[in-house]
Write a protein that holds these residues in place. Structure first.
Motif, PDB file in Angstrom:
ATOM      1  N   ALA A 118       1.719 -24.529 -46.094  1.00  0.00           N
ATOM      2  CA  ALA A 118       1.948 -24.880 -44.381  1.00  0.00           C
ATOM      3  C   ALA A 118       1.665 -23.412 -43.730  1.00  0.00           C
ATOM      4  CB  ALA A 118       3.052 -25.572 -44.012  1.00  0.00           C
ATOM      5  N   PRO A 119       0.572 -22.891 -43.639  1.00  0.00           N
ATOM      6  CA  PRO A 119       0.631 -21.485 -43.274  1.00  0.00           C
ATOM      7  C   PRO A 119       0.761 -21.215 -41.813  1.00  0.00           C
ATOM      8  CG  PRO A 119      -1.633 -22.430 -43.739  1.00  0.00           C
ATOM      9  CD  PRO A 119      -0.607 -23.298 -44.273  1.00  0.00           C
ATOM     10  N   LEU A 120       0.852 -22.071 -41.158  1.00  0.00           N
ATOM     11  CA  LEU A 120       1.311 -21.898 -39.564  1.00  0.00           C
ATOM     12  C   LEU A 120       2.690 -22.012 -39.440  1.00  0.00           C
ATOM     13  CD1 LEU A 120      -1.161 -24.182 -37.660  1.00  0.00           C
ATOM     14  CD2 LEU A 120      -1.467 -21.869 -37.890  1.00  0.00           C
ATOM     15  N   VAL A 121       3.592 -22.285 -40.587  1.00  0.00           N
ATOM     16  CA  VAL A 121       4.919 -22.309 -40.350  1.00  0.00           C
ATOM     17  C   VAL A 121       5.491 -20.707 -40.372  1.00  0.00           C
ATOM     18  CG1 VAL A 121       6.915 -22.746 -41.480  1.00  0.00           C
ATOM     19  CG2 VAL A 121       5.277 -24.409 -41.073  1.00  0.00           C
ATOM     20  N   TRP A 122       4.745 -19.964 -40.843  1.00  0.00           N
ATOM     21  CA  TRP A 122       5.098 -18.548 -41.165  1.00  0.00           C
ATOM     22  C   TRP A 122       5.087 -17.936 -39.655  1.00  0.00           C
ATOM     23  CZ3 TRP A 122       6.648 -16.036 -45.523  1.00  0.00           C
ATOM     24  CH2 TRP A 122       7.108 -14.679 -45.679  1.00  0.00           C
ATOM     25  N   PRO A 123       3.943 -18.091 -39.143  1.00  0.00           N
ATOM     26  CA  PRO A 123       3.874 -17.231 -37.708  1.00  0.00           C
ATOM     27  C   PRO A 123       4.868 -18.138 -36.746  1.00  0.00           C
ATOM     28  CG  PRO A 123       1.821 -18.178 -38.229  1.00  0.00           C
ATOM     29  CD  PRO A 123       2.524 -18.434 -39.467  1.00  0.00           C
ATOM     30  N   LEU A 146       3.932 -24.923 -32.924  1.00  0.00           N
ATOM     31  CA  LEU A 146       3.066 -24.351 -33.790  1.00  0.00           C
ATOM     32  C   LEU A 146       3.758 -24.947 -35.437  1.00  0.00           C
ATOM     33  CD1 LEU A 146       0.720 -22.735 -34.324  1.00  0.00           C
ATOM     34  CD2 LEU A 146       2.160 -20.706 -34.488  1.00  0.00           C
ATOM     35  N   ALA A 147       4.983 -24.916 -35.475  1.00  0.00           N
ATOM     36  CA  ALA A 147       5.500 -25.303 -36.623  1.00  0.00           C
ATOM     37  C   ALA A 147       5.256 -26.657 -37.022  1.00  0.00           C
ATOM     38  CB  ALA A 147       7.146 -25.131 -36.534  1.00  0.00           C
ATOM     39  N   PHE A 148       5.273 -27.587 -35.974  1.00  0.00           N
ATOM     40  CA  PHE A 148       4.883 -28.910 -36.357  1.00  0.00           C
ATOM     41  C   PHE A 148       3.323 -29.053 -36.449  1.00  0.00           C
ATOM     42  CE2 PHE A 148       2.775 -32.945 -34.388  1.00  0.00           C
ATOM     43  CZ  PHE A 148       3.711 -33.982 -35.054  1.00  0.00           C
ATOM     44  N   VAL A 149       2.466 -28.348 -35.835  1.00  0.00           N
ATOM     45  CA  VAL A 149       0.872 -28.330 -36.200  1.00  0.00           C
ATOM     46  C   VAL A 149       0.897 -27.776 -37.844  1.00  0.00           C
ATOM     47  CG1 VAL A 149      -1.238 -27.385 -35.878  1.00  0.00           C
ATOM     48  CG2 VAL A 149       0.266 -28.217 -34.072  1.00  0.00           C
ATOM     49  N   GLY A 150       1.953 -26.676 -38.068  1.00  0.00           N
ATOM     50  CA  GLY A 150       1.701 -26.220 -39.522  1.00  0.00           C
ATOM     51  C   GLY A 150       2.157 -27.259 -40.710  1.00  0.00           C
ATOM     52  N   CYS A 151       3.217 -28.105 -40.089  1.00  0.00           N
ATOM     53  CA  CYS A 151       3.977 -29.333 -41.159  1.00  0.00           C
ATOM     54  C   CYS A 151       2.585 -30.176 -41.132  1.00  0.00           C
ATOM     55  CB  CYS A 151       4.769 -30.097 -40.596  1.00  0.00           C
ATOM     56  SG  CYS A 151       6.200 -28.943 -40.757  1.00  0.00           S
ATOM     57  N   LEU A 152       1.653 -30.446 -40.187  1.00  0.00           N
ATOM     58  CA  LEU A 152       0.696 -31.339 -40.150  1.00  0.00           C
ATOM     59  C   LEU A 152      -0.394 -30.693 -41.067  1.00  0.00           C
ATOM     60  CD1 LEU A 152       0.051 -32.508 -36.663  1.00  0.00           C
ATOM     61  CD2 LEU A 152       1.101 -33.696 -38.380  1.00  0.00           C
ATOM     62  N   GLY A 153      -0.443 -29.248 -41.178  1.00  0.00           N
ATOM     63  CA  GLY A 153      -1.651 -28.577 -41.960  1.00  0.00           C
ATOM     64  C   GLY A 153      -0.905 -28.811 -43.491  1.00  0.00           C
ATOM     65  N   GLY A 154       0.084 -29.081 -43.670  1.00  0.00           N
ATOM     66  CA  GLY A 154       0.801 -29.198 -44.957  1.00  0.00           C
ATOM     67  C   GLY A 154       0.549 -30.624 -45.585  1.00  0.00           C
ATOM     68  N   LEU A 155       0.604 -31.496 -44.706  1.00  0.00           N
ATOM     69  CA  LEU A 155       0.018 -32.941 -45.154  1.00  0.00           C
ATOM     70  C   LEU A 155      -1.287 -32.938 -45.260  1.00  0.00           C
ATOM     71  CD1 LEU A 155       2.111 -34.955 -42.475  1.00  0.00           C
ATOM     72  CD2 LEU A 155       2.703 -34.674 -44.877  1.00  0.00           C
ATOM     73  N   ALA A 156      -2.161 -32.315 -44.401  1.00  0.00           N
ATOM     74  CA  ALA A 156      -3.668 -32.146 -44.783  1.00  0.00           C
ATOM     75  C   ALA A 156      -4.051 -31.467 -46.163  1.00  0.00           C
ATOM     76  CB  ALA A 156      -4.349 -31.324 -43.541  1.00  0.00           C
ATOM     77  N   ALA A 157      -3.033 -30.519 -46.285  1.00  0.00           N
ATOM     78  CA  ALA A 157      -3.355 -30.152 -47.911  1.00  0.00           C
ATOM     79  C   ALA A 157      -3.038 -30.993 -48.862  1.00  0.00           C
ATOM     80  CB  ALA A 157      -2.359 -28.678 -47.964  1.00  0.00           C
ATOM     81  N   LEU A 158      -2.194 -31.903 -48.766  1.00  0.00           N
ATOM     82  CA  LEU A 158      -1.794 -33.080 -49.693  1.00  0.00           C
ATOM     83  C   LEU A 158      -2.979 -33.897 -49.858  1.00  0.00           C
ATOM     84  CD1 LEU A 158       1.767 -33.829 -48.981  1.00  0.00           C
ATOM     85  CD2 LEU A 158       0.928 -32.310 -50.836  1.00  0.00           C
ATOM     86  N   SER A 159      -3.891 -33.986 -48.647  1.00  0.00           N
ATOM     87  CA  SER A 159      -5.145 -34.654 -48.704  1.00  0.00           C
ATOM     88  C   SER A 159      -6.106 -34.561 -49.603  1.00  0.00           C
ATOM     89  CB  SER A 159      -5.616 -35.050 -47.311  1.00  0.00           C
ATOM     90  OG  SER A 159      -6.388 -33.831 -47.019  1.00  0.00           O
TER      91      SER A 159
END
Length: 184
Positions: A118-123, A146-159
């Motif tokens: 979830a790389p967007l969580v860092w910034p 941005l943290a919320f979108v980062g969590c969505l990115g983490g879910l996208a990584a699981l896909s």
């Protein structure tokens, strides 16, 4: 003019300079640069391990570089305007960040792995720290989104779909840039 009056004027000018634009543009550019770097590394090596290693190394260094750039920019603006950095300086945030990253690496290695999935969580975390220090509600809101979108990115990584994962991150970076340019 008395010293107290001058200090009051300086405080007023400093509060007017509560910049939301500079952090948004800086970290938006860093997010977009991360997407491009990850794509380049992925294309060159075709190794998920190399891409993950890039993310592990990129965000701690990019966060420090971004904060240092903001600090230098604020110092330049303060010197130009003649009001000093004031209590909302980036200096303590930058120093705290640089000191805490090695501590995180030694004590809390799993925290660094957030940057992989979830790389967007860092910034978002860095922007939230800046918002708290500067008492900026808008920047706090941006960090939360941005943290919320980062969590969505983490879910996208699981896909398992790397394009979806990179797309979410790219949208987050471009949104930061757009928000920063709109605030200009």
């Amino acid at each position: 003019m008395t010293e107290a009056y001058l200090e009051e004027l300086r405080d007023r000018v400093r509060s007017d300079r509560r910049a939301v634009t500079a952090p948004l543009l800086t970290f938006g550019a860093l997010v977009v640069a991360h997407v491009l770097l990850a794509a380049a590394v992925s294309a060159a090596t075709e190794s998920a391990m190399a891409t993950h290693l890039t993310a592990l190394v990129y965000w701690p260094l990019a966060g420090a570089l971004g904060l240092f750039a903001l600090w230098q920019h604020a110092r330049h603006v303060a010197a130009r305007d003649g009001v000093g950095e004031g209590p909302r300086s980036y200096r303590p945030i930058t120093i705290g960040y640089v000191v805490s990253v090695p501590l995180l690496a030694i004590l809390f290695v799993p925290v660094l792995f957030v940057g992989v999935f979830a790389p967007l969580v860092w910034p978002a975390a860095v922007l939230y720290a800046v918002a708290l220090k500067q008492h900026t509600r808008e920047l706090r809101t941006v960090a939360k989104v941005l943290a919320f979108v980062g969590c969505l990115g983490g879910l996208a990584a699981l896909s398992g779909n790397p394009w979806l994962f990179s797309g979410v991150e790219l949208v987050g970076g471009l949104a930061l840039l757009a928000w920063g340019l709109a605030r200009r």
